[in-house]
Design a protein around this motif. Structure first.
Motif, PDB file in Angstrom:
ATOM      1  N   GLU A 109       7.222   2.796   2.344  1.00  0.00           N
ATOM      2  CA  GLU A 109       8.095   3.651   1.682  1.00  0.00           C
ATOM      3  C   GLU A 109       7.750   3.944   0.374  1.00  0.00           C
ATOM      4  O   GLU A 109       7.656   5.186   0.073  1.00  0.00           O
ATOM      5  CB  GLU A 109       9.324   2.680   1.675  1.00  0.00           C
ATOM      6  N   ASP A 110       7.139   3.072  -0.442  1.00  0.00           N
ATOM      7  CA  ASP A 110       6.563   3.465  -1.740  1.00  0.00           C
ATOM      8  C   ASP A 110       5.081   3.616  -1.448  1.00  0.00           C
ATOM      9  O   ASP A 110       4.242   2.608  -1.736  1.00  0.00           O
ATOM     10  CB  ASP A 110       6.771   2.598  -2.765  1.00  0.00           C
ATOM     11  N   LYS A 111       4.602   4.936  -1.362  1.00  0.00           N
ATOM     12  CA  LYS A 111       3.380   5.371  -1.014  1.00  0.00           C
ATOM     13  C   LYS A 111       2.510   5.648  -2.366  1.00  0.00           C
ATOM     14  O   LYS A 111       1.525   5.497  -2.555  1.00  0.00           O
ATOM     15  CB  LYS A 111       3.121   6.507  -0.179  1.00  0.00           C
ATOM     16  N   LYS A 112       3.419   5.812  -3.651  1.00  0.00           N
ATOM     17  CA  LYS A 112       2.833   6.284  -4.815  1.00  0.00           C
ATOM     18  C   LYS A 112       1.854   5.349  -5.429  1.00  0.00           C
ATOM     19  O   LYS A 112       0.777   5.548  -5.965  1.00  0.00           O
ATOM     20  CB  LYS A 112       4.209   6.355  -5.813  1.00  0.00           C
ATOM     21  N   VAL A 113       2.159   3.986  -5.064  1.00  0.00           N
ATOM     22  CA  VAL A 113       1.444   2.828  -6.153  1.00  0.00           C
ATOM     23  C   VAL A 113      -0.185   3.128  -5.273  1.00  0.00           C
ATOM     24  O   VAL A 113      -1.149   2.647  -5.816  1.00  0.00           O
ATOM     25  CB  VAL A 113       1.909   1.561  -5.459  1.00  0.00           C
ATOM     26  N   PRO A 160      -0.753  12.977   2.808  1.00  0.00           N
ATOM     27  CA  PRO A 160      -1.172  13.903   1.809  1.00  0.00           C
ATOM     28  C   PRO A 160      -0.405  13.870   0.518  1.00  0.00           C
ATOM     29  O   PRO A 160      -1.045  14.507  -0.240  1.00  0.00           O
ATOM     30  CB  PRO A 160      -1.025  14.819   2.833  1.00  0.00           C
ATOM     31  N   SER A 161       0.593  13.215   0.639  1.00  0.00           N
ATOM     32  CA  SER A 161       1.624  13.273  -0.429  1.00  0.00           C
ATOM     33  C   SER A 161       1.026  12.579  -1.865  1.00  0.00           C
ATOM     34  O   SER A 161       1.431  12.878  -2.995  1.00  0.00           O
ATOM     35  CB  SER A 161       2.980  12.463  -0.422  1.00  0.00           C
ATOM     36  N   ILE A 162      -0.193  11.692  -1.524  1.00  0.00           N
ATOM     37  CA  ILE A 162      -0.526  11.079  -2.788  1.00  0.00           C
ATOM     38  C   ILE A 162      -1.980  11.602  -3.174  1.00  0.00           C
ATOM     39  O   ILE A 162      -2.196  10.815  -4.074  1.00  0.00           O
ATOM     40  CB  ILE A 162      -0.453   9.635  -2.525  1.00  0.00           C
ATOM     41  N   VAL A 163      -2.478  12.640  -2.589  1.00  0.00           N
ATOM     42  CA  VAL A 163      -3.873  12.887  -3.047  1.00  0.00           C
ATOM     43  C   VAL A 163      -3.808  14.613  -2.971  1.00  0.00           C
ATOM     44  O   VAL A 163      -3.108  15.128  -1.906  1.00  0.00           O
ATOM     45  CB  VAL A 163      -4.862  12.526  -2.155  1.00  0.00           C
ATOM     46  N   LYS A 164      -4.472  15.114  -3.808  1.00  0.00           N
ATOM     47  CA  LYS A 164      -4.670  16.692  -3.861  1.00  0.00           C
ATOM     48  C   LYS A 164      -6.301  16.789  -3.978  1.00  0.00           C
ATOM     49  O   LYS A 164      -6.997  16.731  -5.095  1.00  0.00           O
ATOM     50  CB  LYS A 164      -4.122  17.263  -4.864  1.00  0.00           C
TER      51      LYS A 164
END
Length: 641
Positions: free
Chosen positions: A319-323, A368-372
């Motif tokens: 759920e928390d992918k940001k970490v 893809p939400s945590i990398v550009k």
């Protein structure tokens, strides 16, 4: 019905329960680990094991165990268990075990006559604190509990002995006492949610044995210091919380804190939930705010290669992918510092930066939400030039565009097993097949980004180089037997059937055709696939060793000569889907389902570092490994989609 179940009738049988291990972490480097009966079988086991930054950054076993005794009618029943010299177990609390549960907490229940007492363990998140909840489920007479702490105060890799330097004094604190055995160490606070009495009876318990260390050929005996014991009355239905912490706590808040900590835990109701929870256990938040990924437990430190391989799989169901994006952010400055600014790679393997490109591909595919990816173009470009220009005495680009690596006595790939004397078991000097497949993938990935950013000069420069590497790869590695050579060193071409060709076939950008990938998949399925992962060498090879056994030297010799690795299943899955499309999904589903039986065998709720190549594929090495957990989560995602 509970997902994790054990045969309660067999729990008192140590052959059944002693080698099933428990692991809980606090996401900040500390952990709690032991066996189901509570008998520590490794020097790495303990109820509170913490990193101490002011020491040397290593983890330390502070509280080894906390043995509980039930007292009724002046009779004492010790529920603890410890192994001593000559394989003697004392006390023998395991014979009172009647139930074990892992959801939502680690819970062990003992029955002594009419007394039923449960113990629940939980490690506080981001704090160096273990909470133990004692509940008197049933009793017909007045009941007293005695808790005896065994203190280690030593580094996880070492053992301790009785000594005159240990400080045997204690200080009373609110509902408990604090201890500190040696200067420079923090205090250890033992406190209860109700008033308790501490009876000082300082003593050393000598020749405690750790059977797993004996099997591994290491020192396995130590002495543990017991300062005395805590004592308190407990009523039927009453629960008492004990806190072991490096900081003093407010006892009145322990019960609410225990409840709060439990509410944050992922329900262990399926294999997926267990592995999602296991994936979180590798997160290690540093005091400076940086976040790293621990490669495995108990002794594995953060390792860049493992992190690049594992990151996307660990994050895919979170759920928390940001970490996980923060973990990558922490790693990249170190990648630049080690490989570009120093440009030496003195103590590092040649393949590590190339796994960074694989990591970007996997993150872009699954999370893809945590990398550009376009934000990393400069680092990607600089790494390509590093390989193109080479490093004297370490690595160079051959005339055909492939990468050649050789540094005597230094492993250059993930197959890095080394004996104590420094001998490399699988040196693979030269042009390793997965290194050059990763090299091709790195160029192709960077070119894709360069085109998006309209870097025409770069595209014009590197497109012919990509074509050269592709042609050289297929010409050099494809052999008459329709699979790939493992490495090339001058005129020598290794025909060993190893899973590294599977990595070459499973990358996003591969120089191989679909037909070539099918041939690789076929031979890997026939000779390398096991229910626990891909063998590191075919059983048909004369160098094959099917089981990791013996002392440190013997184990090192076996590690990459047939041992099975679950993390390689991620590449197997990608090739399977590309070659066989939907018809390959049923086989991947069976592979995943096979891990349902493994999840309660070695370390409950996670996947071990490696497995014997021979049936029954017994778990070996670290009890929990990040890239293995990541691979099975990735397989689940592929099957779902």
């Amino acid at each position: 019905m509970k997902y994790i179940q054990f045969d309660n009738a067999k729990l008192p049988n140590l052959e059944y329960s002693l080698f099933k291990e428990i692991l809980r972490t606090n996401r900040a480097g500390a952990y709690m680990s032991t066996s189901i009966p509570g008998c520590n079988t490794r020097k790495y086991h303990g109820l509170l094991v913490c990193p101490l930054p002011n020491m040397n950054g290593e983890s330390y076993v502070m509280l080894s165990s906390l043995q509980c005794s039930v007292v009724q009618h002046d009779k004492v029943f010790n529920l603890g268990i410890q192994q001593y010299k000559d394989e003697y177990f004392e006390p023998k609390g395991h014979k009172y075990m009647c139930d074990y549960s892992a959801d939502p907490t680690t819970k062990l229940t003992h029955r002594v006559g009419g007394v039923v007492l449960s113990q629940e363990f939980i490690l506080a998140e981001n704090e160096n604190q273990v909470l133990i909840k004692y509940t008197l489920e049933d009793a017909h007479s007045e009941t007293l509990l005695r808790l005896k702490p065994f203190l280690a105060y030593r580094e996880i890799h070492k053992l301790t002995r009785e000594n005159m330097q240990a400080n045997t004094h204690y200080t009373e604190v609110s509902n408990g006492a604090k201890f500190c055995l040696y200067p420079g160490f923090p205090d250890l606070y033992l406190q209860a949610s109700k008033k308790v009495e501490f009876i000082a009876m300082p003593d050393w318990y000598k020749d405690v044995e750790y059977i797993k260390e004996r099997y591994r050929g290491y020192d396995y005996r130590e002495d543990l210091y017991v300062p005395g014991y805590f004592e308190f009355q407990i009523k039927k239905g009453e629960s008492v919380i004990i806190s072991a912490s490096l900081n003093e706590v407010t006892p009145s808040g322990l019960k609410s804190k225990f409840t709060r900590e439990v509410s944050h835990r992922t329900p262990k109701t399926s294999l997926k939930n267990l592995l999602v929870n296991a994936a979180q256990q590798f997160i290690e938040k540093q005091p400076d705010g940086n976040v790293m990924l621990k490669a495995g437990y108990h002794w594995k430190r953060p390792q860049m290669r493992d992190m690049f391989v594992a990151l996307a799989g660990l994050a895919v169901f979170q759920e928390d992918k940001k970490v996980y994006g923060e973990i990558l952010k922490t790693a990249l400055p170190n990648l630049r510092r080690l490989y570009i600014e120093k440009s030496a790679m003195n103590n590092t393997s040649i393949d590590v930066p190339l796994w960074f490109f694989y990591c970007l591909n996997e993150l872009e595919r699954w999370v893809p939400s945590i990398v550009k990816v376009t934000e990393h173009f400069e680092l990607m470009r600089d790494l390509l030039y590093l390989y193109w220009n080479g490093i004297p005495g370490k690595m160079h680009r051959m005339d055909n565009g492939l990468i050649y690596a050789r540094a005597e006595g230094q492993p250059q790939t993930w197959m890095n097993s080394q004996t104590r004397s420094g001998w490399l078991v699988t040196p693979r000097y030269g042009a390793a097949v997965e290194v050059n497949a990763l090299w091709y993938n790195a160029i192709a990935t960077t070119l894709e980004v360069a085109k998006k950013l309209k870097k025409r000069e770069f595209v014009n420069e590197w497109t012919p180089r990509l074509d050269q590497v592709a042609a050289s790869f297929t010409y050099s590695y494809c052999n008459p037997q329709n699979y790939l050579y493992d490495y090339i060193d001058g005129e020598h071409k290794s025909g060993s059937v190893r899973p590294n060709m599977l990595i070459a076939a499973g990358l996003k950008y591969s120089p191989l055709s679909r037909e070539q990938k099918k041939n690789i998949l076929d031979i890997c399925t026939r000779e390398l696939l096991t229910p626990r992962g891909m063998r590191s060498l075919s059983p048909k090879d004369e160098k094959y060793i099917g089981a990791i056994e013996g002392d440190e030297e013997q184990r090192a010799l076996a590690i990459h000569q047939g041992t099975a690795y679950p993390w390689l299943l991620g590449f197997y899955a990608d090739v399977m889907v590309e070659v066989h499309r939907n018809s390959g999904i049923s086989q991947l589903r069976r592979i995943v389902e096979d891990f349902n039986s493994e999840i309660t065998e070695h370390c409950i709720g996670t996947i071990s570092e490696r497995y014997n190549g021979n049936p029954p594929h017994q778990a070996k090495g670290a009890i929990s490994m990040a890239w293995n957990v990541a691979a099975i989560l990735k397989l689940m995602k592929i099957v779902e989609e």
